[in-house]
Design a protein around this motif. Structure first.
Motif, PDB file in Angstrom:
ATOM      1  N   LEU A 134      -1.348  -2.765  -8.179  1.00  0.00           N
ATOM      2  CA  LEU A 134      -1.131  -3.837  -7.207  1.00  0.00           C
ATOM      3  C   LEU A 134       0.252  -4.472  -7.372  1.00  0.00           C
ATOM      4  N   LEU A 135       0.758  -4.481  -8.600  1.00  0.00           N
ATOM      5  CA  LEU A 135       2.083  -5.049  -8.851  1.00  0.00           C
ATOM      6  C   LEU A 135       3.179  -4.199  -8.196  1.00  0.00           C
ATOM      7  N   ASN A 136       2.989  -2.892  -8.180  1.00  0.00           N
ATOM      8  CA  ASN A 136       3.991  -1.992  -7.611  1.00  0.00           C
ATOM      9  C   ASN A 136       3.784  -1.695  -6.133  1.00  0.00           C
ATOM     10  N   ALA A 137       2.617  -2.058  -5.598  1.00  0.00           N
ATOM     11  CA  ALA A 137       2.314  -1.772  -4.193  1.00  0.00           C
ATOM     12  C   ALA A 137       3.360  -2.322  -3.218  1.00  0.00           C
ATOM     13  N   PRO A 138       3.882  -3.554  -3.404  1.00  0.00           N
ATOM     14  CA  PRO A 138       4.881  -4.082  -2.464  1.00  0.00           C
ATOM     15  C   PRO A 138       6.163  -3.252  -2.409  1.00  0.00           C
ATOM     16  N   ARG A 139       6.447  -2.430  -3.415  1.00  0.00           N
ATOM     17  CA  ARG A 139       7.643  -1.587  -3.411  1.00  0.00           C
ATOM     18  C   ARG A 139       7.538  -0.467  -2.379  1.00  0.00           C
ATOM     19  N   SER A 140       6.319  -0.106  -2.006  1.00  0.00           N
ATOM     20  CA  SER A 140       6.092   1.037  -1.127  1.00  0.00           C
ATOM     21  C   SER A 140       6.422   0.713   0.330  1.00  0.00           C
ATOM     22  N   LYS A 141       6.901   1.723   1.049  1.00  0.00           N
ATOM     23  CA  LYS A 141       7.124   1.576   2.497  1.00  0.00           C
ATOM     24  C   LYS A 141       5.797   1.459   3.233  1.00  0.00           C
ATOM     25  N   ALA A 142       4.745   1.926   2.591  1.00  0.00           N
ATOM     26  CA  ALA A 142       3.402   1.829   3.173  1.00  0.00           C
ATOM     27  C   ALA A 142       2.832   0.457   2.830  1.00  0.00           C
TER      28      ALA A 142
ATOM     29  N   TRP B 103       0.302  -0.850   3.627  1.00  0.00           N
ATOM     30  CA  TRP B 103      -1.158  -0.830   3.563  1.00  0.00           C
ATOM     31  C   TRP B 103      -1.697  -0.248   2.251  1.00  0.00           C
ATOM     32  N   ILE B 104      -0.853   0.234   1.368  1.00  0.00           N
ATOM     33  CA  ILE B 104      -1.344   0.943   0.185  1.00  0.00           C
ATOM     34  C   ILE B 104      -2.109   0.018  -0.764  1.00  0.00           C
ATOM     35  N   GLY B 105      -1.647  -1.236  -0.899  1.00  0.00           N
ATOM     36  CA  GLY B 105      -2.365  -2.191  -1.746  1.00  0.00           C
ATOM     37  C   GLY B 105      -3.713  -2.546  -1.157  1.00  0.00           C
ATOM     38  N   LEU B 106      -3.756  -2.741   0.169  1.00  0.00           N
ATOM     39  CA  LEU B 106      -5.015  -3.036   0.850  1.00  0.00           C
ATOM     40  C   LEU B 106      -5.999  -1.881   0.681  1.00  0.00           C
TER      41      LEU B 106
ATOM     42  N   ILE C 201      -0.535  -0.366  18.024  1.00  0.00           N
ATOM     43  CA  ILE C 201      -0.917  -0.074  19.410  1.00  0.00           C
ATOM     44  C   ILE C 201      -2.273   0.616  19.498  1.00  0.00           C
ATOM     45  N   ASP C 202      -2.534   1.539  18.551  1.00  0.00           N
ATOM     46  CA  ASP C 202      -3.803   2.285  18.612  1.00  0.00           C
ATOM     47  C   ASP C 202      -4.988   1.506  18.064  1.00  0.00           C
ATOM     48  N   GLY C 203      -4.738   0.272  17.605  1.00  0.00           N
ATOM     49  CA  GLY C 203      -5.838  -0.572  17.137  1.00  0.00           C
ATOM     50  C   GLY C 203      -6.252  -0.328  15.705  1.00  0.00           C
ATOM     51  N   ARG C 204      -5.642   0.651  15.033  1.00  0.00           N
ATOM     52  CA  ARG C 204      -5.992   0.923  13.645  1.00  0.00           C
ATOM     53  C   ARG C 204      -5.536  -0.217  12.738  1.00  0.00           C
ATOM     54  N   LEU C 205      -6.276  -0.405  11.653  1.00  0.00           N
ATOM     55  CA  LEU C 205      -5.916  -1.451  10.710  1.00  0.00           C
ATOM     56  C   LEU C 205      -4.655  -1.069   9.944  1.00  0.00           C
ATOM     57  N   ILE C 206      -4.560   0.204   9.537  1.00  0.00           N
ATOM     58  CA  ILE C 206      -3.380   0.643   8.780  1.00  0.00           C
ATOM     59  C   ILE C 206      -2.635   1.722   9.564  1.00  0.00           C
ATOM     60  N   ASN C 207      -1.336   1.748   9.408  1.00  0.00           N
ATOM     61  CA  ASN C 207      -0.491   2.686  10.151  1.00  0.00           C
ATOM     62  C   ASN C 207      -0.355   4.003   9.396  1.00  0.00           C
TER      63      ASN C 207
ATOM     64  N   PHE D 185      -1.235   9.752   3.459  1.00  0.00           N
ATOM     65  CA  PHE D 185      -1.913   8.835   2.531  1.00  0.00           C
ATOM     66  C   PHE D 185      -1.695   9.292   1.090  1.00  0.00           C
ATOM     67  N   LYS D 186      -1.899  10.589   0.852  1.00  0.00           N
ATOM     68  CA  LYS D 186      -1.753  11.140  -0.500  1.00  0.00           C
ATOM     69  C   LYS D 186      -0.323  10.971  -1.014  1.00  0.00           C
ATOM     70  N   PHE D 187       0.672  11.141  -0.143  1.00  0.00           N
ATOM     71  CA  PHE D 187       2.065  10.998  -0.553  1.00  0.00           C
ATOM     72  C   PHE D 187       2.333   9.611  -1.115  1.00  0.00           C
ATOM     73  N   TYR D 188       1.907   8.579  -0.397  1.00  0.00           N
ATOM     74  CA  TYR D 188       2.167   7.206  -0.837  1.00  0.00           C
ATOM     75  C   TYR D 188       1.305   6.817  -2.046  1.00  0.00           C
ATOM     76  N   TRP D 189       0.085   7.368  -2.120  1.00  0.00           N
ATOM     77  CA  TRP D 189      -0.763   7.100  -3.285  1.00  0.00           C
ATOM     78  C   TRP D 189      -0.158   7.733  -4.535  1.00  0.00           C
ATOM     79  N   ASP D 190       0.291   8.977  -4.436  1.00  0.00           N
ATOM     80  CA  ASP D 190       0.923   9.650  -5.581  1.00  0.00           C
ATOM     81  C   ASP D 190       2.195   8.917  -6.014  1.00  0.00           C
ATOM     82  N   GLN D 191       2.943   8.415  -5.044  1.00  0.00           N
ATOM     83  CA  GLN D 191       4.162   7.654  -5.351  1.00  0.00           C
ATOM     84  C   GLN D 191       3.827   6.380  -6.125  1.00  0.00           C
TER      85      GLN D 191
END
Length: 329
Positions: free
Chosen positions: A174-182, A184-187, A247-253, A260-266
């Motif tokens: 959670l401490l490193n999550a804000p560094r990500s371009k995603a 939504w990764i912390g959520l 626009i598509d109504g999804r919670l996360i982009n 998803f796997k790319f940002y999680w592995d990062q």
């Protein structure tokens, strides 16, 4: 009634019956043909005749292809089974006709595969063959006296790995999550650990499915083929409100598993944590069990249909058990 004809130096016997299809077979000697005819007629009258003609005309590969195209493709998560069937079709055992598919041939196949594959994977291959044979017997009406897979002992599989995210690992993630371009990764991490959501459920979640006042949401068309309503933790609600509108109504982009796997592995690399995202569900079940949640409550929130599956996700820390014993004494 049996009739005999000599053709090209061989004797052909044809057996006709009002209650059975015509049976035809060729022999070198007439005596053998007569003996076969008498035995077959007697078996037909007693209802003991085993008609393996259809089973002798279709190979295991042909059966697997029919099963794949008619049954596997209908399954929601059919990718892994589809892959295994295609791989089985390339193996020499698939060249065998069903009537020649014996227990011995399947044991040889199992032992050969054991040289390169793990017990769990081999057991899955045997199960696919077994299910395909049941499909042949029940759906295609192909007669087989028994399913040879029923006599194949499954290999002992290793103990299910206990993998949970510790509180220290969670803090680092959670401490490193804000560094990500995603953003939504912390959520996503919170939704897995706090609420037990699967990755696929997170990817499909829309804002219209969330009731922010009641702190609940509905998960539509889940892995089990059903929808369910679950609760949301306070910190999950707070993080949801921070997410931008899409626009598509999804919670996360995020729309694909690979993204998803790319940002999680990062995030794992940044945090020095070597755990899969699926381990968040193990963490969810284990933590709630040690907080006193009942099996029914954990199952309802996490979407597990069977107790034996839920037990694989629940890892009770020995320190927790020791503390319970201490209190009891």
């Amino acid at each position: 009634m049996a009739t005999f004809r000599k053709r090209n130096g061989r004797w052909n016997v044809r057996i006709r019956s009002n209650h059975h299809r015509t049976i035809s077979k060729t022999f070198i000697n007439k005596d053998d043909a007569i003996k076969y005819a008498r035995e077959t007629e007697a078996k037909i009258q007693r209802g003991l005749f085993e008609d393996l003609e259809q089973a002798s005309q279709i190979t295991l590969r042909e059966l697997l292809i029919q099963y794949r195209d008619q049954e596997t493709i209908k399954k929601r998560e059919h990718g892994p089974e589809l892959y295994k069937i295609n791989k089985l079709c390339k193996h020499k055992i698939s060249e065998r006709r069903l009537s020649k598919l014996s227990v011995l041939s399947l044991k040889k196949f199992r032992d050969e595969m054991a040289l390169t594959l793990g017990p769990s994977t081999i057991n899955k291959y045997i199960t696919i063959i077994s299910v395909a044979i049941k499909f042949a017997r029940q759906t295609l009406a192909i007669y087989m006296p028994h399913n040879p897979c029923d006599y194949i002992k499954r290999l002992k599989e290793p103990e299910f790995a206990s993998e949970i995210i510790t509180e220290d690992e969670e803090k680092r993630l959670l401490l490193n999550a804000p560094r990500s371009k995603a953003s939504w990764i912390g959520l996503s991490l919170m939704l897995g650990i706090d609420c037990g959501l699967r990755r696929g459920e997170i990817l499909k979640l829309k804002r219209s499915d969330i009731n922010f006042q009641k702190a609940t949401c509905i998960l539509r068309d889940t892995k089990n083929g059903t929808s369910r309503q679950v609760g949301l933790s306070p910190r999950v609600i707070q993080e949801m409100l921070k997410q931008p509108l899409h626009i598509d109504g999804r919670l996360i982009n995020c729309t694909t598993k690979d993204q998803f796997k790319f940002y999680w592995d990062q995030l794992k690399r940044w945090s020095d944590v070597n755990k899969t995202f699926h381990s968040t569900r193990h963490t969810f079940a284990s933590r709630l069990a040690m907080k006193g949640w009942t099996i029914q409550e954990i199952s309802a929130q996490g979407g597990w249909k069977e107790l034996k599956i839920l037990k694989r996700y629940t890892h009770i820390a020995p320190e927790y058990l020791a503390e319970k014993l201490k209190k009891n004494n």
